[in-house]
Design a protein around this motif. Structure first.
Motif, PDB file in Angstrom:
ATOM      1  N   ALA A   1      -5.830  14.143   2.015  1.00 30.39           N
ATOM      2  CA  ALA A   1      -5.149  13.748   3.270  1.00 30.39           C
ATOM      3  C   ALA A   1      -4.585  12.332   3.182  1.00 30.39           C
ATOM      4  N   THR A   2      -3.307  12.265   3.556  1.00 25.78           N
ATOM      5  CA  THR A   2      -2.711  10.967   3.603  1.00 25.78           C
ATOM      6  C   THR A   2      -3.169  10.150   4.888  1.00 25.78           C
TER       7      THR A   2
ATOM      8  N   ALA B   1       0.807  -1.317  -0.056  1.00 23.52           N
ATOM      9  CA  ALA B   1       0.055  -0.041   0.045  1.00 23.52           C
ATOM     10  C   ALA B   1       0.874   1.276  -0.306  1.00 23.52           C
ATOM     11  N   ARG B   2       0.493   2.276  -0.675  1.00 24.54           N
ATOM     12  CA  ARG B   2       1.232   3.335  -0.987  1.00 24.54           C
ATOM     13  C   ARG B   2       1.075   4.345   0.322  1.00 24.54           C
ATOM     14  N   VAL B   3       2.309   4.635   1.045  1.00 24.34           N
ATOM     15  CA  VAL B   3       2.154   5.367   2.458  1.00 24.34           C
ATOM     16  C   VAL B   3       1.635   6.736   2.437  1.00 24.34           C
ATOM     17  N   ASP B   4       1.830   7.362   1.190  1.00 26.64           N
ATOM     18  CA  ASP B   4       1.456   8.520   1.084  1.00 26.64           C
ATOM     19  C   ASP B   4       0.195   8.861   0.024  1.00 26.64           C
ATOM     20  N   ALA B   5      -0.569   7.913  -0.268  1.00 21.84           N
ATOM     21  CA  ALA B   5      -1.699   8.040  -1.291  1.00 21.84           C
ATOM     22  C   ALA B   5      -2.666   9.122  -0.584  1.00 21.84           C
ATOM     23  N   ARG B   6      -3.319   9.638  -1.509  1.00 23.51           N
ATOM     24  CA  ARG B   6      -4.052  10.696  -1.158  1.00 23.51           C
ATOM     25  C   ARG B   6      -5.623  10.421  -1.057  1.00 23.51           C
ATOM     26  N   ASN B   7      -6.305  10.987   0.011  1.00 25.64           N
ATOM     27  CA  ASN B   7      -7.934  10.822  -0.362  1.00 25.64           C
ATOM     28  C   ASN B   7      -8.303  11.907  -0.980  1.00 25.64           C
ATOM     29  N   PRO B   8      -9.782  12.220  -1.215  1.00 29.31           N
ATOM     30  CA  PRO B   8     -10.207  13.158  -1.930  1.00 29.31           C
ATOM     31  C   PRO B   8     -10.030  14.512  -1.294  1.00 29.31           C
TER      32      PRO B   8
ATOM     33  N   GLN C   1       7.824   3.933   7.937  1.00 31.41           N
ATOM     34  CA  GLN C   1       7.684   3.534   6.731  1.00 31.41           C
ATOM     35  C   GLN C   1       7.943   4.597   5.583  1.00 31.41           C
ATOM     36  N   GLY C   2       8.231   5.729   6.096  1.00 30.17           N
ATOM     37  CA  GLY C   2       8.817   6.902   5.167  1.00 30.17           C
ATOM     38  C   GLY C   2       7.621   7.828   4.873  1.00 30.17           C
ATOM     39  N   ALA C   3       6.522   7.937   5.377  1.00 36.40           N
ATOM     40  CA  ALA C   3       5.408   8.605   5.414  1.00 36.40           C
ATOM     41  C   ALA C   3       6.165  10.360   5.197  1.00 36.40           C
ATOM     42  N   ASP C   4       5.647  10.993   4.354  1.00 37.11           N
ATOM     43  CA  ASP C   4       6.098  12.494   4.197  1.00 37.11           C
ATOM     44  C   ASP C   4       5.026  13.279   5.227  1.00 37.11           C
ATOM     45  N   SER C   5       5.964  13.833   6.291  1.00 46.61           N
ATOM     46  CA  SER C   5       5.293  14.689   7.145  1.00 46.61           C
ATOM     47  C   SER C   5       4.877  16.273   6.665  1.00 46.61           C
ATOM     48  N   THR C   6       5.618  16.535   5.443  1.00 43.13           N
ATOM     49  CA  THR C   6       5.518  17.937   5.098  1.00 43.13           C
ATOM     50  C   THR C   6       4.349  17.889   3.961  1.00 43.13           C
ATOM     51  N   LEU C   7       3.707  17.096   3.703  1.00 44.46           N
ATOM     52  CA  LEU C   7       2.551  17.188   2.773  1.00 44.46           C
ATOM     53  C   LEU C   7       1.389  18.038   3.269  1.00 44.46           C
ATOM     54  N   ARG C   8       0.687  18.605   2.621  1.00 47.76           N
ATOM     55  CA  ARG C   8      -0.470  19.475   3.156  1.00 47.76           C
ATOM     56  C   ARG C   8      -1.832  18.848   2.670  1.00 47.76           C
ATOM     57  N   ASN C   9      -3.055  18.741   3.535  1.00 47.17           N
ATOM     58  CA  ASN C   9      -4.336  18.464   2.723  1.00 47.17           C
ATOM     59  C   ASN C   9      -4.985  19.749   2.222  1.00 47.17           C
ATOM     60  N   ASP C  10      -6.115  19.402   1.779  1.00 43.43           N
ATOM     61  CA  ASP C  10      -6.765  20.634   0.959  1.00 43.43           C
ATOM     62  C   ASP C  10      -7.199  22.060   1.710  1.00 43.43           C
ATOM     63  N   ARG C  11      -6.951  21.600   3.033  1.00 44.17           N
ATOM     64  CA  ARG C  11      -7.045  22.895   4.093  1.00 44.17           C
ATOM     65  C   ARG C  11      -5.781  23.465   4.380  1.00 44.17           C
ATOM     66  N   GLY C  12      -4.682  22.839   3.685  1.00 49.13           N
ATOM     67  CA  GLY C  12      -3.239  23.656   3.887  1.00 49.13           C
ATOM     68  C   GLY C  12      -2.594  23.068   5.186  1.00 49.13           C
ATOM     69  N   LEU C  13      -3.125  21.998   5.789  1.00 44.93           N
ATOM     70  CA  LEU C  13      -2.499  21.574   7.070  1.00 44.93           C
ATOM     71  C   LEU C  13      -1.635  20.359   6.963  1.00 44.93           C
ATOM     72  N   THR C  14      -0.413  20.264   7.432  1.00 47.80           N
ATOM     73  CA  THR C  14       0.293  18.975   7.441  1.00 47.80           C
ATOM     74  C   THR C  14      -0.208  18.231   8.517  1.00 47.80           C
ATOM     75  N   ALA C  15       0.323  17.128   8.782  1.00 46.05           N
ATOM     76  CA  ALA C  15      -0.172  16.194   9.743  1.00 46.05           C
ATOM     77  C   ALA C  15       0.167  16.708  11.288  1.00 46.05           C
ATOM     78  N   ALA C  16       1.367  17.356  11.368  1.00 47.45           N
ATOM     79  CA  ALA C  16       1.375  17.759  12.722  1.00 47.45           C
ATOM     80  C   ALA C  16       0.570  19.035  12.820  1.00 47.45           C
ATOM     81  N   GLU C  17       0.380  19.862  12.048  1.00 44.91           N
ATOM     82  CA  GLU C  17      -0.757  20.897  12.343  1.00 44.91           C
ATOM     83  C   GLU C  17      -1.957  20.461  12.587  1.00 44.91           C
ATOM     84  N   TRP C  18      -2.573  19.509  11.878  1.00 45.98           N
ATOM     85  CA  TRP C  18      -3.735  18.756  11.901  1.00 45.98           C
ATOM     86  C   TRP C  18      -3.901  18.123  13.517  1.00 45.98           C
TER      87      TRP C  18
END
Length: 218
Positions: free
Chosen positions: A160-161, A150-157, A181-198
């Motif tokens: 979000a990862t 499974a792709r660790v950084d796959a995006r939903n609609p 497993q190498g998930a990218d913590s710098t990615l942002r969702n459609d609200r502009g939030l990273t995982a840490a910010e969320w």
């Protein structure tokens, strides 16, 4: 029918109409019975219907196949019977959910194993099984899905990862596993939030700190 009397013709016609009506009623009854058997995990009843010719890919009004219904409620024996009759393992309902996704969502580990063994897809467009596992905090299932590629950084609609969803919902064990497993913590969702910010927006400071430490070491 040149040698049949008018009265007999009417009787035969009426009998034929009755047989057609009865057959349609029986078919409709089998349809409802198959859906009910899949939902309830009544394997014996479903096996009988399958032997009589009911389509193993029968769907309800929401697009749920018999396999999706059985998998959703964790009926492993029923799932096995449907798979043996070549039910489509990757069919998705009107919400875009597959049998694997719903088995993952409800933490039915045995059914997940059956579906993975049958070749169920772990990646596709929209929400994926990994998103569902991360959202609910099912660490063991996250491991199984990642092991299957499974792709660790796959995006939903909503872009979000799995990492974002686990961070949002406070599932630190899943967050840790995804980061390993190498998930990218710098990615942002459609609200502009990273995982840490969320995570922080939901009061999950321990997760935000974990992600920050992991990011600093990369």
């Amino acid at each position: 029918m040149p040698n049949v009397s008018p009265i007999l013709r009417k009787v035969l016609a009426a009998t034929g109409a009755l047989l057609i009506t009865s057959a349609a009623a029986a078919q409709g009854g089998s349809y409802e019975a198959s859906l009910s058997a899949a939902r309830l995990g009544d394997t014996r009843a479903l096996a009988t219907l399958l032997q009589r010719g009911i389509d193993p890919n029968t769907v309800d009004a929401q697009g749920n196949t018999l396999l999706i219904l059985a998998a959703r409620d964790g009926h492993a024996q029923t799932v096995e019977t449907l798979l043996s009759h070549r039910a489509g393992v990757d069919a998705r309902n009107l919400n875009g959910e597959s049998a694997l996704m719903l088995a993952v969502l409800r933490d039915h580990g045995r059914v997940v194993d059956q579906l993975l063994k049958a070749g169920a897809a772990v990646d596709h467009d929209g929400w994926t099984p990994l998103h569902y596992a991360a959202f609910e905090g099912h660490t063991a299932l996250v491991d199984k899905l990642l092991a299957r590629g499974a792709r660790v950084d796959a995006r939903n609609p909503a872009q979000a990862t799995a990492l974002m969803l686990a961070a949002r919902n406070g599932h630190i064990a899943v967050v840790r596993r995804l980061l390993e497993q190498g998930a990218d913590s710098t990615l942002r969702n459609d609200r502009g939030l990273t995982a840490a910010e969320w995570a922080l927006s939901n009061g999950n400071t321990d997760i935000a700190d974990l992600i920050a430490r992991q990011h600093a070491t990369r």
